[in-house]
Write a protein that holds these residues in place. Sequence first.
Motif, PDB file in Angstrom:
ATOM      1  N   THR A  36       0.838  -1.318   0.687  1.00 11.60           N
ATOM      2  CA  THR A  36      -0.239  -0.393   0.286  1.00 11.60           C
ATOM      3  C   THR A  36       0.543   1.420  -0.148  1.00 11.60           C
ATOM      4  O   THR A  36       2.064   1.529   0.626  1.00 11.60           O
ATOM      5  N   ALA A  37       0.260   2.090  -0.730  1.00 10.37           N
ATOM      6  CA  ALA A  37       1.038   3.834  -0.423  1.00 10.37           C
ATOM      7  C   ALA A  37       0.707   5.007   0.339  1.00 10.37           C
ATOM      8  O   ALA A  37       1.361   5.256   0.474  1.00 10.37           O
TER       9      ALA A  37
ATOM     10  N   ALA B   4      -6.504  -2.438   7.962  1.00  6.34           N
ATOM     11  CA  ALA B   4      -7.616  -3.632   8.201  1.00  6.34           C
ATOM     12  C   ALA B   4      -9.230  -4.104   6.651  1.00  6.34           C
ATOM     13  O   ALA B   4      -9.170  -4.548   6.840  1.00  6.34           O
ATOM     14  N   LYS B   5      -8.377  -2.990   5.820  1.00  4.62           N
ATOM     15  CA  LYS B   5      -9.104  -3.446   4.410  1.00  4.62           C
ATOM     16  C   LYS B   5      -7.704  -4.914   3.938  1.00  4.62           C
ATOM     17  O   LYS B   5      -7.046  -4.904   3.978  1.00  4.62           O
TER      18      LYS B   5
ATOM     19  N   ALA C 114     -12.594  -2.951  -0.287  1.00  7.72           N
ATOM     20  CA  ALA C 114     -13.088  -1.353  -0.351  1.00  7.72           C
ATOM     21  C   ALA C 114     -11.914  -0.636  -0.686  1.00  7.72           C
ATOM     22  O   ALA C 114     -10.960  -1.467  -1.099  1.00  7.72           O
ATOM     23  N   GLN C 115     -12.465   0.298  -1.731  1.00  8.15           N
ATOM     24  CA  GLN C 115     -11.637   0.865  -2.056  1.00  8.15           C
ATOM     25  C   GLN C 115      -9.860   1.920  -1.437  1.00  8.15           C
ATOM     26  O   GLN C 115     -10.689   2.132  -0.047  1.00  8.15           O
ATOM     27  N   TYR C 116      -9.153   1.579  -2.047  1.00  7.11           N
ATOM     28  CA  TYR C 116      -7.808   1.560  -1.022  1.00  7.11           C
ATOM     29  C   TYR C 116      -7.675   3.279  -1.336  1.00  7.11           C
ATOM     30  O   TYR C 116      -8.112   3.946  -1.924  1.00  7.11           O
ATOM     31  N   ALA C 117      -7.117   3.458   0.144  1.00  9.67           N
ATOM     32  CA  ALA C 117      -6.975   5.272   0.059  1.00  9.67           C
ATOM     33  C   ALA C 117      -5.870   6.323  -0.660  1.00  9.67           C
ATOM     34  O   ALA C 117      -6.244   6.764  -1.475  1.00  9.67           O
TER      35      ALA C 117
ATOM     36  N   ILE D  69      -4.866 -11.378   2.103  1.00 13.18           N
ATOM     37  CA  ILE D  69      -4.307  -9.856   2.460  1.00 13.18           C
ATOM     38  C   ILE D  69      -5.329  -8.864   3.142  1.00 13.18           C
ATOM     39  O   ILE D  69      -5.079  -8.794   2.966  1.00 13.18           O
ATOM     40  N   THR D  70      -4.407  -8.831   4.680  1.00  8.52           N
ATOM     41  CA  THR D  70      -4.870  -7.521   5.602  1.00  8.52           C
ATOM     42  C   THR D  70      -3.605  -6.757   5.785  1.00  8.52           C
ATOM     43  O   THR D  70      -2.888  -7.104   6.033  1.00  8.52           O
TER      44      THR D  70
END
Length: 201
Positions: free
Chosen positions: A52-53, A59-60, A103-106, A78-79
Amino acid sequence: MAILSDVLATTVSDEVAADSDFIVTAARPNTTATLANTAFASGGARLLSVTTAGTSDNAKTTTITGTDVFGDSISEVITSTGSAEAVNGVKYFKTVTSVVCSAQYAGNITVGSIAGAAQAVQGSNRIRLKGFSVVSGGTAGVINFYNGAPEDGTILFKSRTIGTDNTTVDRTIPSNGIVFANGMSVEYSVGTIDMMTFFHA
């Protein structure tokens, strides 16, 4: 009279480097991600990671579906954490058929492979291993020999590469060999082996 042997040889080679965005390149999928690749050039299986960036994605989850070393269906969730970092999975994927986010990641995510690798020898068929030959990579490492798949199989024995690139180590197994009743797979790290040949019946 010719003497016939029931011994077969299976060779696997894997020098495909880890690639953090091999499966999904940088994106913010709103559920299902677009796959950049679905299999590895080596024909083997890899442990996967989700990177993740952003820092607001704690928790997504990312659910990866595909096949294991034997071609059987497999999935892993994978969390992600609240940090911009990679989270590694623990299951080996030979192919990937879908990547779905909860859900869509930030921020953007990528999905790719790490150095952990596995390969099957003659699928999930019962075999007797009579010997093997390993061409070492430039780094020493351990090869685990599994009865079954790495996720739910049993390690029957281990071997080690010597870390001198392109140096071959040959091993003969005495008597009738070692039986892998649930199929044989090997687990290793990329860079520790260049090629392996297994002699089995």
